[in-house]
Write a protein that holds these residues in place. Sequence first.
Motif, mmCIF file in Angstrom:
data_model
loop_
_atom_site.group_PDB
_atom_site.id
_atom_site.type_symbol
_atom_site.label_atom_id
_atom_site.label_comp_id
_atom_site.label_asym_id
_atom_site.label_seq_id
_atom_site.Cartn_x
_atom_site.Cartn_y
_atom_site.Cartn_z
ATOM 1 N N LYS A 1 0.806 -1.223 0.000
ATOM 2 C CA LYS A 1 0.000 0.000 0.000
ATOM 3 C C LYS A 1 0.840 1.274 0.000
ATOM 4 C CE LYS A 1 -3.870 -2.190 2.370
ATOM 5 N NZ LYS A 1 -4.819 -2.112 3.477
ATOM 6 N N ASN A 2 2.171 1.149 0.108
ATOM 7 C CA ASN A 2 3.043 2.324 0.199
ATOM 8 C C ASN A 2 4.069 2.428 -0.922
ATOM 9 O OD1 ASN A 2 2.247 3.594 2.826
ATOM 10 N ND2 ASN A 2 2.689 1.529 3.525
ATOM 11 N N TYR B 1 2.543 2.469 -9.825
ATOM 12 C CA TYR B 1 2.640 1.018 -9.990
ATOM 13 C C TYR B 1 4.104 0.616 -10.033
ATOM 14 C CZ TYR B 1 0.729 -3.513 -11.386
ATOM 15 O OH TYR B 1 0.337 -4.830 -11.407
ATOM 16 N N GLU C 1 -6.614 -8.238 -3.845
ATOM 17 C CA GLU C 1 -7.150 -6.912 -4.171
ATOM 18 C C GLU C 1 -6.998 -5.904 -3.039
ATOM 19 O OE1 GLU C 1 -11.148 -4.866 -6.062
ATOM 20 O OE2 GLU C 1 -11.095 -7.026 -5.736
ATOM 21 N N SER C 2 -7.167 -6.318 -1.789
ATOM 22 C CA SER C 2 -7.135 -5.362 -0.678
ATOM 23 C C SER C 2 -5.765 -4.698 -0.530
ATOM 24 C CB SER C 2 -7.555 -6.024 0.632
ATOM 25 O OG SER C 2 -6.662 -7.051 0.976
ATOM 26 N N ASN C 3 -4.710 -5.358 -0.990
ATOM 27 C CA ASN C 3 -3.362 -4.785 -0.946
ATOM 28 C C ASN C 3 -2.842 -4.403 -2.329
ATOM 29 O OD1 ASN C 3 -2.350 -5.030 1.946
ATOM 30 N ND2 ASN C 3 -3.260 -7.029 1.561
ATOM 31 N N TRP C 4 -3.658 -4.560 -3.347
ATOM 32 C CA TRP C 4 -3.289 -4.332 -4.741
ATOM 33 C C TRP C 4 -1.934 -4.983 -5.034
ATOM 34 C CZ3 TRP C 4 -7.109 -3.213 -7.718
ATOM 35 C CH2 TRP C 4 -6.861 -2.997 -9.074
ATOM 36 N N ILE D 1 2.899 -4.288 -7.313
ATOM 37 C CA ILE D 1 2.016 -3.595 -6.373
ATOM 38 C C ILE D 1 1.598 -2.260 -6.968
ATOM 39 C CG2 ILE D 1 2.948 -4.717 -4.317
ATOM 40 C CD1 ILE D 1 4.323 -2.070 -3.617
ATOM 41 N N ILE E 1 -3.141 2.290 -3.785
ATOM 42 C CA ILE E 1 -4.505 1.965 -3.380
ATOM 43 C C ILE E 1 -5.452 3.099 -3.780
ATOM 44 C CG2 ILE E 1 -5.989 1.524 -1.364
ATOM 45 C CD1 ILE E 1 -4.017 -0.747 -1.969
ATOM 46 N N LYS F 1 -8.875 4.952 -2.902
ATOM 47 C CA LYS F 1 -9.769 5.150 -1.757
ATOM 48 C C LYS F 1 -11.229 5.058 -2.201
ATOM 49 C CE LYS F 1 -7.626 9.075 -0.858
ATOM 50 N NZ LYS F 1 -7.166 10.315 -0.249
ATOM 51 N N PHE G 1 -6.665 8.192 -5.623
ATOM 52 C CA PHE G 1 -5.521 7.424 -5.131
ATOM 53 C C PHE G 1 -5.125 7.876 -3.734
ATOM 54 C CE2 PHE G 1 -5.004 6.513 -9.650
ATOM 55 C CZ PHE G 1 -4.647 5.171 -9.616
ATOM 56 N N ASP G 2 -4.658 6.950 -2.945
ATOM 57 C CA ASP G 2 -4.145 7.224 -1.606
ATOM 58 C C ASP G 2 -2.633 7.426 -1.714
ATOM 59 O OD1 ASP G 2 -3.748 7.466 1.098
ATOM 60 O OD2 ASP G 2 -4.026 5.329 1.541
#
Length: 141
Positions: free
Chosen positions: A6-7, A62, A108-111, A126, A129, A131, A136-137
């Motif tokens: 996610k980062n 990405y 999907e929850s962590n892409w 990865i 994410i 929102k 995008f977050d």
Amino acid sequence: MTINLKNGVDKLLFGMKQKDVELLYGKPNKEYNDDDGNIIYLYNAIKCSLTFYEDEDFRLGYIICSHPEATILDKKVIGKNVESIKADLPFKSWGKDDIDIVENHFNESNWLILQSEYNEITRVEIGAIIKDNDEFDWKFK
């Protein structure tokens, strides 16, 4: 080479611009545009491909990583059995796509995508994410 779900990866954070990445890693070994107008940077030393989204003001959105020391939650993943790694990770919801000899295992929850060939992980993908409000977050401000 830590994959920070996610980062980003290593020192790379989703939302960075090209200049921010170049301050960390210098000029890429290769640069090109994909069919959507995004800019792709390839870095041989860290074995990563970085995609800067054209429709998001060329922010890093990405990352594809094939570095042999890549880890997810302190577990080395490249070259490891994909089913063993999936079982060791705390996420239980996985999708799977088969494309010839390549399998994409998607959480999907962590892409997160674990791409495998012959049951061994060859690369990790990865993405930033999105929102609830379809934005995008971004982790880099």
